[in-house]
Design a protein around this motif. Sequence first.
Motif, PDB file in Angstrom:
ATOM      1  N   GLU A 182      15.295  87.743 -25.950  1.00 60.50           N
ATOM      2  CA  GLU A 182      14.314  86.721 -25.622  1.00 60.50           C
ATOM      3  C   GLU A 182      14.472  85.546 -26.585  1.00 60.50           C
ATOM      4  O   GLU A 182      13.714  85.425 -27.558  1.00 60.50           O
ATOM      5  CB  GLU A 182      12.905  87.320 -25.740  1.00 60.50           C
ATOM      6  CG  GLU A 182      11.904  86.668 -24.811  1.00 60.50           C
ATOM      7  CD  GLU A 182      10.605  87.488 -24.809  1.00 60.50           C
ATOM      8  OE1 GLU A 182       9.616  87.000 -24.266  1.00 60.50           O
ATOM      9  OE2 GLU A 182      10.597  88.616 -25.357  1.00 60.50           O
ATOM     10  N   PRO A 183      15.458  84.667 -26.339  1.00 59.35           N
ATOM     11  CA  PRO A 183      15.751  83.577 -27.293  1.00 59.35           C
ATOM     12  C   PRO A 183      14.795  82.418 -27.108  1.00 59.35           C
ATOM     13  O   PRO A 183      15.191  81.331 -26.702  1.00 59.35           O
ATOM     14  CB  PRO A 183      17.189  83.202 -26.928  1.00 59.35           C
ATOM     15  CG  PRO A 183      17.293  83.495 -25.463  1.00 59.35           C
ATOM     16  CD  PRO A 183      16.322  84.607 -25.158  1.00 59.35           C
ATOM     17  N   GLN A 242       9.705  84.230 -33.718  1.00 58.47           N
ATOM     18  CA  GLN A 242      10.274  85.132 -34.717  1.00 58.47           C
ATOM     19  C   GLN A 242      10.449  86.541 -34.175  1.00 58.47           C
ATOM     20  O   GLN A 242       9.467  87.203 -33.833  1.00 58.47           O
ATOM     21  CB  GLN A 242       9.377  85.155 -35.958  1.00 58.47           C
ATOM     22  CG  GLN A 242       9.592  83.941 -36.836  1.00 58.47           C
ATOM     23  CD  GLN A 242       8.381  83.587 -37.649  1.00 58.47           C
ATOM     24  OE1 GLN A 242       7.385  84.302 -37.647  1.00 58.47           O
ATOM     25  NE2 GLN A 242       8.469  82.476 -38.340  1.00 58.47           N
ATOM     26  N   GLY A 260      12.837  80.994 -29.476  1.00 55.08           N
ATOM     27  CA  GLY A 260      12.524  80.231 -30.673  1.00 55.08           C
ATOM     28  C   GLY A 260      11.448  80.864 -31.532  1.00 55.08           C
ATOM     29  O   GLY A 260      11.161  80.373 -32.622  1.00 55.08           O
TER      30      GLY A 260
END
Lengths: 216, 216, 216, 216
Positions: free
Chosen positions: A79-80, A84, A82
């Motif tokens: 799940e990119p 953390q 952005g």
Amino acid sequence: MQRVRPLPGYLIQRYQGWKATRYKDNQAWYRHLAHEGQHPRAMVICCCDSRVHVTAIFGADQGEFFLHRNIANLVPPFEPDGAQHGTSAAVEYAVTSLKVAHVIVLGHSNCGGVKGCEDMCDGKAPELEDSSSFVGRWMDILRPGYERVKDIKDPETRTRALEKQAVIVSLENLMSFPFVRDAIAEGNLSVHGLWHDIGEGEVEHYSAEADDFVPI
Amino acid sequence: MQRVRPLPGYLIQRYQGWKATRYKDNQAWYRHLAHEGQHPRAMVICCCDSRVHVTAIFGADQGEFFLHRNIANLVPPFEPDGAQHGTSAAVEYAVTSLKVAHVIVLGHSNCGGVKGCEDMCDGKAPELEDSSSFVGRWMDILRPGYERVKDIKDPETRTRALEKQAVIVSLENLMSFPFVRDAIAEGNLSVHGLWHDIGEGEVEHYSAEADDFVPI
Amino acid sequence: MQRVRPLPGYLIQRYQGWKATRYKDNQAWYRHLAHEGQHPRAMVICCCDSRVHVTAIFGADQGEFFLHRNIANLVPPFEPDGAQHGTSAAVEYAVTSLKVAHVIVLGHSNCGGVKGCEDMCDGKAPELEDSSSFVGRWMDILRPGYERVKDIKDPETRTRALEKQAVIVSLENLMSFPFVRDAIAEGNLSVHGLWHDIGEGEVEHYSAEADDFVPI
Amino acid sequence: MQRVRPLPGYLIQRYQGWKATRYKDNQAWYRHLAHEGQHPRAMVICCCDSRVHVTAIFGADQGEFFLHRNIANLVPPFEPDGAQHGTSAAVEYAVTSLKVAHVIVLGHSNCGGVKGCEDMCDGKAPELEDSSSFVGRWMDILRPGYERVKDIKDPETRTRALEKQAVIVSLENLMSFPFVRDAIAEGNLSVHGLWHDIGEGEVEHYSAEADDFVPI
């Protein structure tokens, strides 16, 4: 930070004993590791549970295993966004920077996190369903595993199956990371799933042929 | 999952050796831990780095330390937004369910994650600034620490200072969790910050009096 | 000797594991080997390189291979000058005392010793040309092989060719030992040359018909 | 070289089995080792004897031990005379290029080389005294050890003592190499002496305190 306290004396004493014995005996290797960097052969993802001693079970020395430990040894899906993602960061670092040859997901018996997930999905732990429950939201990762085992009648069998689902779901999610898939396709990475019985000392591994866990 | 592989033979052999010796010698204790549950005295948050052997350094036995390991031993700030926060889940579980008496944040020398953060903040690692970089976004947690040390001239001194900031920022973030603050206020929890020199075997701890790390 | 240190603990633990499992399972065979002496079928000469596991590759059991390992799997020419020749002593013992049926010279890819020889002969490693360099003088054995491949243009092809020359030169030197020649002539010994690709797991053998290495 | 023969079929079959199983299971690690180079933690010097399986005893994987094997696990004294010294070359490469943290000299029971030395020094093996005997000249390295044990009455006790002298003399000779002494003095290297009973599976290590071998 006034509220930070000095280390308890018994830990200082143990540290001093380690320094005078194990460190001294292995000083050359520690210095080698500090100067030459780490070259671990494997990443192990296991539970924070205090009863799981992965370095002991596999006789691992300093420098051998890159170890990520979280509640219930879970890997979330790719799940990119952005935000953390500590586990995804650890996987990315191990596979793309350290170029480890193996990623091993090690589950275990008597897992408090897995039991919490089961209770939550059964509707028996409303506090975990709260959006502010970090444990509850983390254990959401295992919900697809719960769906697969929820119809098992025997409570003990069901819990054990869910513990193994924590490994299977994590392996499935691992495969959703493009850099993991690529490294596997290129023959540079292999992934493994294990489940460990704390009380009996047994280890089972996920067999692709059997599509199940089998004793090793 | 056809791509999951069996465990390498040398790990199976080592496991069998462990089973026949250390497990056998401690079977009663392992069974006790399985049946009675874990009652760890401390949670340790340390780096995934393969060179950090916290159980060895502190002579910890099975059942003693609840161990969370992530890149650069970071704790993010309290953020109950319903998203998945693995580290926050581990802290929540340790403090509210297991009621550990200590939370120890253990940093270390030669940390690849910290170095990556320093390079990123220095503008030398654009790939880490990408929103899809899990390592980059995770290391964002340490940016407040970078701000405090960025004017240090000597590169080695600066890197070391940033490694210690990874502990300090994590302690500060720990204090932002209400259940951590409450447990400390009630005298049921103490938190500790350590930094470990891998090559020299030294351990320093954060002293509130000195507001700095001092050798133990 | 005050400077000799005890064995690191992780090796002791692994040894104890071996003793309780593999040794115990094979005790009768170990005792047989101790009381009846060794009767290996083959001598293998291979490199010290930590990545070459000849017993694994050929499924060898205790008592099967008489193993000599030196830098770059080299056999020096027959030189009975009264000086100490460890490799020649090993060959002599294997052929005349143990009367092994095979001598196998096993070379490998990515050989640091061979690369050092290539650099030295190319004039790029003056430190290896020093008379006090043990590695340099040892690699002098391979100079005749360098002469045969030095005009190869592609660097990677040249290095690989030199790795195979390390096997060919050694086989040629083996033939200079009268007791080796005699044993072959009497039909009591055969010699073999192999080259192993570490990364790809391939093994090629020297074919007298092809006068080259071919896949097995 | 017409006299070089193809590999015996049973070895080809075993190799093919290894390729299809152990290699395939560990392909990623083999490629990692090929591309990233070896970083062994220890050099082990042991005998060529087919009954000594050092990787099995210590559960070592590919890439872990840099292995030099010669007759009777001997290290000759430091002698930078420009001649070919295969053992000294291996020690030099391990300590100065690979920067291993440990050098382990592993002796063993029932050693044919040691027995030959004893017979030769007792005047019972005139063929080994010949200047053209490679085994005899190699075993000359152990003559100082023979001097120390020659007055032991019981033959079995004397032979065993000489086997242990093969380790002690080698450790003494190791210390005569300036780069070994320097690395020890700087805390970057430690050396260890072991003796292994093949039939009983025991391992003893040289203890500096006891100035003798003691069980581990």
